[in-house]
Design a protein around this motif. Structure first.
Motif, short mmCIF file in Angstrom:
data_model
loop_
_atom_site.label_atom_id
_atom_site.label_comp_id
_atom_site.label_asym_id
_atom_site.label_seq_id
_atom_site.Cartn_x
_atom_site.Cartn_y
_atom_site.Cartn_z
N ILE A 170 0.85 -1.18 0.00
CA ILE A 170 0.00 0.00 0.00
C ILE A 170 0.90 1.25 0.00
O ILE A 170 1.91 1.30 0.68
CB ILE A 170 -0.99 -0.05 1.19
CG1 ILE A 170 -2.22 0.77 0.90
CG2 ILE A 170 -0.33 0.33 2.50
CD1 ILE A 170 -3.44 0.34 1.70
N PHE A 171 0.54 2.23 -0.84
CA PHE A 171 1.23 3.52 -0.92
C PHE A 171 0.34 4.59 -0.34
O PHE A 171 -0.84 4.37 -0.14
CB PHE A 171 1.46 3.91 -2.39
CG PHE A 171 2.44 3.07 -3.11
CD1 PHE A 171 3.78 3.44 -3.13
CD2 PHE A 171 2.05 1.92 -3.79
CE1 PHE A 171 4.70 2.68 -3.82
CE2 PHE A 171 2.97 1.16 -4.48
CZ PHE A 171 4.30 1.53 -4.49
N PHE A 172 0.91 5.78 -0.15
CA PHE A 172 0.10 6.92 0.26
C PHE A 172 -0.01 7.89 -0.91
O PHE A 172 1.00 8.28 -1.49
CB PHE A 172 0.69 7.61 1.48
CG PHE A 172 0.83 6.70 2.66
CD1 PHE A 172 -0.07 5.66 2.86
CD2 PHE A 172 1.85 6.85 3.58
CE1 PHE A 172 0.05 4.79 3.93
CE2 PHE A 172 1.98 5.99 4.66
CZ PHE A 172 1.08 4.97 4.84
N THR A 173 -1.22 8.28 -1.23
CA THR A 173 -1.43 9.17 -2.38
C THR A 173 -0.61 10.45 -2.25
O THR A 173 -0.10 10.96 -3.24
CB THR A 173 -2.91 9.55 -2.52
OG1 THR A 173 -3.37 10.10 -1.29
CG2 THR A 173 -3.74 8.33 -2.88
N LYS A 174 -0.49 10.97 -1.04
CA LYS A 174 0.22 12.25 -0.88
C LYS A 174 1.69 12.13 -1.27
O LYS A 174 2.33 13.12 -1.58
CB LYS A 174 0.08 12.77 0.54
CG LYS A 174 0.68 11.85 1.59
CD LYS A 174 0.54 12.45 2.99
CE LYS A 174 1.10 11.47 4.01
NZ LYS A 174 1.02 12.00 5.38
N GLN A 175 2.22 10.91 -1.25
CA GLN A 175 3.61 10.73 -1.64
C GLN A 175 3.77 10.49 -3.14
O GLN A 175 4.88 10.45 -3.64
CB GLN A 175 4.22 9.55 -0.88
CG GLN A 175 4.24 9.76 0.61
CD GLN A 175 4.60 8.51 1.37
OE1 GLN A 175 4.31 7.41 0.96
NE2 GLN A 175 5.26 8.70 2.51
N TRP A 176 2.66 10.32 -3.81
CA TRP A 176 2.72 10.06 -5.25
C TRP A 176 2.62 11.33 -6.07
O TRP A 176 2.70 11.29 -7.29
CB TRP A 176 1.60 9.10 -5.66
CG TRP A 176 2.01 7.68 -5.59
CD1 TRP A 176 2.88 7.12 -4.71
CD2 TRP A 176 1.59 6.63 -6.47
NE1 TRP A 176 3.01 5.79 -4.97
CE2 TRP A 176 2.23 5.46 -6.03
CE3 TRP A 176 0.73 6.57 -7.55
CZ2 TRP A 176 2.04 4.23 -6.66
CZ3 TRP A 176 0.53 5.35 -8.17
CH2 TRP A 176 1.19 4.20 -7.72
N GLY A 177 2.38 12.45 -5.43
CA GLY A 177 2.38 13.70 -6.18
C GLY A 177 1.07 14.07 -6.83
O GLY A 177 1.04 14.78 -7.82
N PHE A 178 -0.04 13.60 -6.28
CA PHE A 178 -1.31 14.06 -6.82
C PHE A 178 -2.40 13.88 -5.77
O PHE A 178 -2.22 13.18 -4.79
CB PHE A 178 -1.69 13.30 -8.10
CG PHE A 178 -1.88 11.82 -7.88
CD1 PHE A 178 -0.82 10.96 -7.98
CD2 PHE A 178 -3.13 11.31 -7.58
CE1 PHE A 178 -0.99 9.60 -7.77
CE2 PHE A 178 -3.31 9.96 -7.37
CZ PHE A 178 -2.23 9.11 -7.46
N ARG A 179 -3.53 14.59 -6.01
CA ARG A 179 -4.70 14.40 -5.16
C ARG A 179 -5.66 13.48 -5.91
O ARG A 179 -6.05 13.76 -7.03
CB ARG A 179 -5.37 15.75 -4.86
CG ARG A 179 -4.47 16.69 -4.08
CD ARG A 179 -5.13 18.05 -3.93
NE ARG A 179 -6.33 17.98 -3.08
CZ ARG A 179 -7.16 19.00 -2.91
NH1 ARG A 179 -6.96 20.14 -3.54
NH2 ARG A 179 -8.22 18.87 -2.12
N LEU A 180 -6.03 12.40 -5.24
CA LEU A 180 -6.87 11.39 -5.87
C LEU A 180 -8.16 11.99 -6.44
O LEU A 180 -8.60 11.63 -7.53
CB LEU A 180 -7.22 10.32 -4.82
CG LEU A 180 -7.65 8.96 -5.32
CD1 LEU A 180 -6.59 8.30 -6.17
CD2 LEU A 180 -8.01 8.05 -4.14
#
Lengths: 332, 332
Positions: A170-180
């Motif tokens: 599981i990843f965190f969206t905030k670390q992926w560089g976008f808002r879901l």
């Protein structure tokens, strides 16, 4: 995070009926905001416990500036190291140590420990409870982040790069560089299911199952790209007063950007596990194509032994039912 | 990143006139896409140099699958460790080792080294050149990420948390959890200026100044929250064929999401430095309020000695002119 005014109001409203004239403990006090609120709401005393030295200095300054030094005392330590005399124990425990995953920063263990050792029997705990949810989604642009599109590369077959795609964590969206909630092509492929509920007044990690499987129905024809994990935390049993990290709840809200930057959601990419088992080492994950109405099984496995985090496995009910007995509820 | 089809087409177009029948070196070959392109465009031989073992294995697989094993050879090493005989040296150097900051992953040093040691004199270098740009912006929601809004916290003064705000270092937008071009309240507060230009056929780190100051004019009344650093890289001197990381160029483009996830922009928060010097330790950064037409000085300081990264300082021309002689161009 302090700019999440909706969160702040939630804690104010949750504390208001319970703290006047009472002893309050704030676990993981951070900037000291919840302690300041408790003091202003008339607490007899507030014990703010905070492990970060920098945050302790900041909280001390905030407490001084807001004239609450007489009521609030700060301890620089982990709450699990703090010892109190009987007469010092709290009537109310308050904590905002929630993570991108509801329990991901250890809040359940800290609250359970504080309940047993630092509070009077039957002490009020704020928040009162919470639940973690999962939903299946499709989003081609989300899939682009870690897999290659066939039309991108001048006709070359570069699909092997997909073999580096992580569908196990599981990843965190905030670390992926976008808002879901700003992905233009996000499609909800299942209902949102509640897969974990905790009562912060009673639960501890032993109450969390290690594995749990849920039956879901595909809402549309398409490819399922990911599972989204979001949560709700409430102050009343009816769940009328709550904060959530569901993507649709932060979209357009004045405090939404702050909440997405602080918490966001957990996200796990999905592959067709039963197809993948048969493929070679360098084969990219097989897309999980579904038909509307297809029955699916979503298994949640909690981390051992802490049970703060979890991973998902998605399978087709038609395949799993026939040949795999792992898909039973081993917990609860 | 492979899904940035616009980037891929840029490299294809840039190589097409130069590689047929030539020896090509691909610095930092990654998945091998640029090497595959060079081979398909008729290169006599391609040497793909890649330091990551996993990427070497992936590139090897891609080369095999795309039937280019006869033309492309892979070396698993840093290009700066590779040695070649005279007759092995390249006619064309191609590289896509660009970072969120144009030179941030060392591309200039690797290209300069390859030019001197691994290529024939006068070898073609692709891309041919590039420039790094800066622009002043305002965005209240951006400012919310690391400072506290006065109306958020039930009337408490928690402004001291702003003292933890980092206004001295450049961040990458992709690590902050949002796409700059989706901020609803972004305002351009200055023109975009070019503060660094490199000719990949000639430049090396000695050609980059250590400090450079530029005069800017505020376009509007308001608060300047940050400096945005973005870049352009071109294949022809006229800059008609280029790729950019300017936020407006990725907005709405089919490949825009991939580029923002890969590169995004550099971002440095801004404070009113001349006010901040007079304030106490726990005072938050003073907002940099400007009037339309106000003259400002933006100083860029490059890292020593590598000059791959940089930091900004923004000051008012009216203050700096009078009392500070540091604001001269020490480079170029």
């Amino acid at each position: 995070m302090l700019n999440d005014s909706h969160r702040n109001q939630f804690y104010w409203d949750a504390m208001e009926p319970f703290v006047t004239g009472k002893r309050v403990i704030d676990i993981g006090a951070g900037s000291g905001l919840l302690s300041l609120m408790a003091a202003k709401l008339g607490a007899e005393s507030v014990l703010a416990i905070e492990a970060s030295k920098d945050m302790v200095a900041l909280a001390q300054l905030n407490i001084t500036r807001n004239d609450q030094s007489d009521v609030i005392r700060i301890i620089h330590d982990m709450s699990s190291n703090v010892k109190l005399k009987e007469e010092e124990k709290a009537d109310v425990i308050v904590s905002e140590t929630l993570g991108a995953l509801m329990l991901g920063e250890g809040t359940l263990d800290y609250m359970a420990d504080a309940r047993k050792r630092l509070a009077k029997p039957g002490a009020r705990v704020i928040p009162a409870g919470g639940a973690q949810f999962a939903m299946l989604i499709a989003s081609p642009s989300l899939a682009q982040v870690s897999s290659v599109q066939s039309d991108c590369c001048k006709g070359f077959d570069l699909s092997a790069i997909g073999s580096l795609q992580d569908t196990g964590n599981i990843f965190f969206t905030k670390q992926w560089g976008f808002r879901l909630n700003l992905l233009p092509d996000l499609v909800e492929m299942s209902e949102r299911i509640q897969f974990l509920e905790v009562d912060f007044q009673k639960s501890d990690r032993q109450h969390i199952p290690s594995t749990k499987t849920f039956r879901l129905t595909a809402l549309k024809d398409g490819v399922i790209h990911a599972v989204v994990a979001s949560w709700e935390v409430w102050s009343d049993e009816e769940r009328t007063h709550k904060i959530t990290t569901h993507p649709e709840d932060t979209r357009g809200a004045p405090w939404g950007f702050s909440r997405d930057m602080q918490w966001g959601q957990g996200l796990q990419l999905v592959e067709d596990f039963d197809l993948a088992c048969k493929s070679e080492r360098n084969t990219p994950p097989a897309p999980f194509e579904v038909k509307k109405g297809e029955e699916l099984l979503l298994t949640v496995r909690f981390s051992v032994p802490c049970k703060q985090t979890f991973q998902f496995t998605l399978r087709r009910a038609s395949v799993a039912d026939a040949k795999d007995v792992r898909f039973t509820d081993k917990g609860q």
